[in-house]
Design a protein around this motif. Structure first.
Motif, PDB file in Angstrom:
ATOM      1  N   SER A   5      21.802 -18.550  37.116  1.00 49.90           N
ATOM      2  CA  SER A   5      20.407 -17.599  36.633  1.00 49.90           C
ATOM      3  C   SER A   5      19.042 -18.775  36.519  1.00 49.90           C
ATOM      4  O   SER A   5      19.492 -19.219  35.625  1.00 49.90           O
ATOM      5  CB  SER A   5      20.473 -16.601  36.460  1.00 49.90           C
ATOM      6  N   PRO A   6      17.751 -18.060  37.457  1.00 52.41           N
ATOM      7  CA  PRO A   6      17.698 -18.943  36.992  1.00 52.41           C
ATOM      8  C   PRO A   6      15.770 -18.662  36.484  1.00 52.41           C
ATOM      9  O   PRO A   6      15.471 -19.237  35.753  1.00 52.41           O
ATOM     10  CB  PRO A   6      16.432 -19.069  38.451  1.00 52.41           C
ATOM     11  N   LEU A   7      16.531 -17.462  35.538  1.00 50.20           N
ATOM     12  CA  LEU A   7      15.475 -16.653  35.213  1.00 50.20           C
ATOM     13  C   LEU A   7      16.081 -16.244  33.460  1.00 50.20           C
ATOM     14  O   LEU A   7      17.447 -16.009  33.311  1.00 50.20           O
ATOM     15  CB  LEU A   7      14.977 -14.803  36.340  1.00 50.20           C
ATOM     16  N   ALA A   8      14.906 -15.444  33.031  1.00 54.42           N
ATOM     17  CA  ALA A   8      15.690 -14.968  31.397  1.00 54.42           C
ATOM     18  C   ALA A   8      16.821 -13.596  32.136  1.00 54.42           C
ATOM     19  O   ALA A   8      16.286 -12.593  32.891  1.00 54.42           O
ATOM     20  CB  ALA A   8      14.991 -14.039  30.612  1.00 54.42           C
ATOM     21  N   ASP A   9      18.078 -13.530  31.099  1.00 60.62           N
ATOM     22  CA  ASP A   9      18.657 -12.766  31.187  1.00 60.62           C
ATOM     23  C   ASP A   9      19.711 -12.083  30.312  1.00 60.62           C
ATOM     24  O   ASP A   9      18.920 -12.814  29.108  1.00 60.62           O
ATOM     25  CB  ASP A   9      20.569 -13.528  31.489  1.00 60.62           C
ATOM     26  N   THR A  10      20.359 -11.025  29.915  1.00 61.06           N
ATOM     27  CA  THR A  10      20.451  -9.850  29.269  1.00 61.06           C
ATOM     28  C   THR A  10      21.846  -9.997  29.278  1.00 61.06           C
ATOM     29  O   THR A  10      22.029  -9.420  30.521  1.00 61.06           O
ATOM     30  CB  THR A  10      19.892  -8.664  28.840  1.00 61.06           C
ATOM     31  N   VAL A  11      22.884 -10.246  28.586  1.00 61.98           N
ATOM     32  CA  VAL A  11      24.313 -10.107  28.268  1.00 61.98           C
ATOM     33  C   VAL A  11      24.541  -8.379  27.681  1.00 61.98           C
ATOM     34  O   VAL A  11      24.298  -8.624  26.284  1.00 61.98           O
ATOM     35  CB  VAL A  11      24.921 -11.325  28.020  1.00 61.98           C
ATOM     36  N   VAL A  12      25.541  -7.756  28.346  1.00 61.72           N
ATOM     37  CA  VAL A  12      25.864  -6.373  27.574  1.00 61.72           C
ATOM     38  C   VAL A  12      27.313  -6.827  28.158  1.00 61.72           C
ATOM     39  O   VAL A  12      27.719  -6.631  29.174  1.00 61.72           O
ATOM     40  CB  VAL A  12      25.347  -5.541  28.295  1.00 61.72           C
TER      41      VAL A  12
END
Length: 428
Positions: free
Chosen positions: A51-58
């Motif tokens: 991913s090139p963006l900011a990410d959230t892991v759940v």
């Protein structure tokens, strides 16, 4: 005319500028979520993605979504999560999945995986030396509902016995051997075997309430004396001390129940220097009550024993009741004058028969007019029987009785002395 030319020229300039502006491509969506163990000790799980963006892991699991962390745009697309965050479970149907969501709202998911640990149940539990608790562990292996997931590894199960006594937990040494040997807890307890694999030990197990370890309590009653050869009864009741525990709310305590059908053993010995021997056995009824009849062979010490019991779901520590001495007394079969009325100056024959039969030296006694008993004559019995003639020189009615002294039986038991009931002679 001049203003129109200026306006047209401006529009043409704007179009030209637009055509010369650089074109920006739409960013790629998050993808390719992968899972792997972070180290050989399986202390954490490493999650990676593209991913090139900011990410959230759940983490999505049976207990609901749980945010594990986030990364900024341009940062490495990975997250290392301690294994405890995933929650080891004894339920193979608990399936988990990782979802990574980027700042544009796009989502990507990992393959499904489980954090299943096979349950271990105490099995073949019995008593060892010094009443130790020993046995092995039966592993209840369920089918793998996510076969081949990237976090499946082959590691030996680890076994940790856990004993709850007086509502407090004691953990014993962890081993890869399913066998265990624990010291006697000395009180009502519950036994579990904590099993662990790469996911650790599940914290909660409502599906198994533990292997019960109980203790026994005993109340008895018996006479202090009993005639030789006669039947007496030892009776009482048995209670079981049981620890109850509810893992879902922590409710814990000790209660007493009646052990229906529990074995009760009556034992006897000659004296404190002698070994105990079994007289007989009986069973407690539905209320824990029992009784046992004994034909008195002589003075002995008695006790009631509830033996240790080892079963599929329960280990019960028995108990030995208090020691009671039950004195055997000589039993008078007959004590009388062969003729209850004689003429003054004529002899009268006094007769005695007792058990156990022996060569006791019995004493004939008479009661004075003032109520005092005194000796008249002795008679050595033969096989517990004898007769003696006396000439009684007091007119009227006189009360007599025999005294038979203590004696030893053939087995060496003591039978205590006894007086007969009064019998009477009339001198005319």
């Amino acid at each position: 005319m001049k203003k129109r030319s200026i306006a047209v020229a401006g529009v043409l300039s704007a179009i030209a500028a637009a055509n010369l502006a650089p074109a920006f491509a739409t960013p790629a969506a998050v993808s390719d979520v992968k899972l792997a163990w972070a180290d050989a000790a399986h202390s954490a799980v490493k999650i990676t993605w593209t991913s090139p963006l900011a990410d959230t892991v759940v983490l999505t699991a049976a207990f609901g979504p749980q945010t594990l962390g986030s990364t900024a745009a341009g940062a490495p697309n990975e997250l290392t999560v301690p294994v405890a965050k995933f929650g080891a479970t004894y339920d193979p149907a608990v399936i988990s999945q990782i979802t990574v969501t980027d700042s544009a709202g796009a989502k990507a998911t990992s393959v499904k995986f489980d954090s299943y640990v096979p349950r271990g149940v105490p099995s073949s539990v019995t008593f060892g030396a010094a009443n130790a608790v020993q046995g092995t562990t039966k592993v209840e292996q369920e089918a793998d509902l996510t076969p081949g997931d990237p976090l499946d590894v082959s590691v030996p199960l680890r076994f940790t016995p856990r004993l709850k006594t007086d509502c407090g937990d004691t953990l014993f040494a962890t081993s890869t051997s399913p066998s265990f040997k624990l010291p006697s807890p000395g009180a009502p307890s519950s036994l579990w075997i904590n099993t662990a694999n790469e996911w650790g030990v599940p914290e909660f197990d409502a599906g198994y309430l533990g292997y019960g370890i109980t203790t026994s309590a005993l109340k008895t009653s018996a006479p202090t004396t009993s005639p030789y050869g006669q039947v007496f009864t030892i009776s009482g009741y048995v209670l079981r001390n049981h620890q109850y525990y509810a893992p879902w709310n922590g409710d814990c305590g000790v209660e007493q129940t009646e052990p229906t059908g529990g074995i009760v053993v009556v034992q006897a010995r000659k004296d404190s220097a002698s070994a105990w021997g079994v007289v007989g056995t009986t069973k407690a009824d539905a209320m824990g009550r029992f009784s046992y009849q004994v034909t008195n062979p002589g003075t002995r010490q008695y006790r009631v024993v509830v033996p240790n019991y080892a079963g599929a779901n329960r280990l019960e520590y028995g108990v030995a009741g208090g020691v009671r001495t039950i004195v055997a007394t000589t039993r008078v079969l007959s004590a009388k004058f062969l003729s209850t009325s004689v003429v003054y100056g004529k002899p009268a024959t006094a007769y005695l028969a007792v058990v156990p039969g022996g060569s006791q030296r019995a004493l004939l006694q008479a009661k004075s007019t003032t109520g005092v008993w005194s000796g008249v004559t002795y008679k050595t019995l033969s096989a517990g029987k004898g007769a003696v003639a006396i000439t009684w020189k007091r007119r009227g009615l006189t009360a007599f009785r025999w005294y038979s002294p203590a004696v030893k039986t053939g087995s060496g038991l003591t039978v205590g002395a006894a007086f007969s009931s009064p019998f009477y002679l009339t001198v005319r």
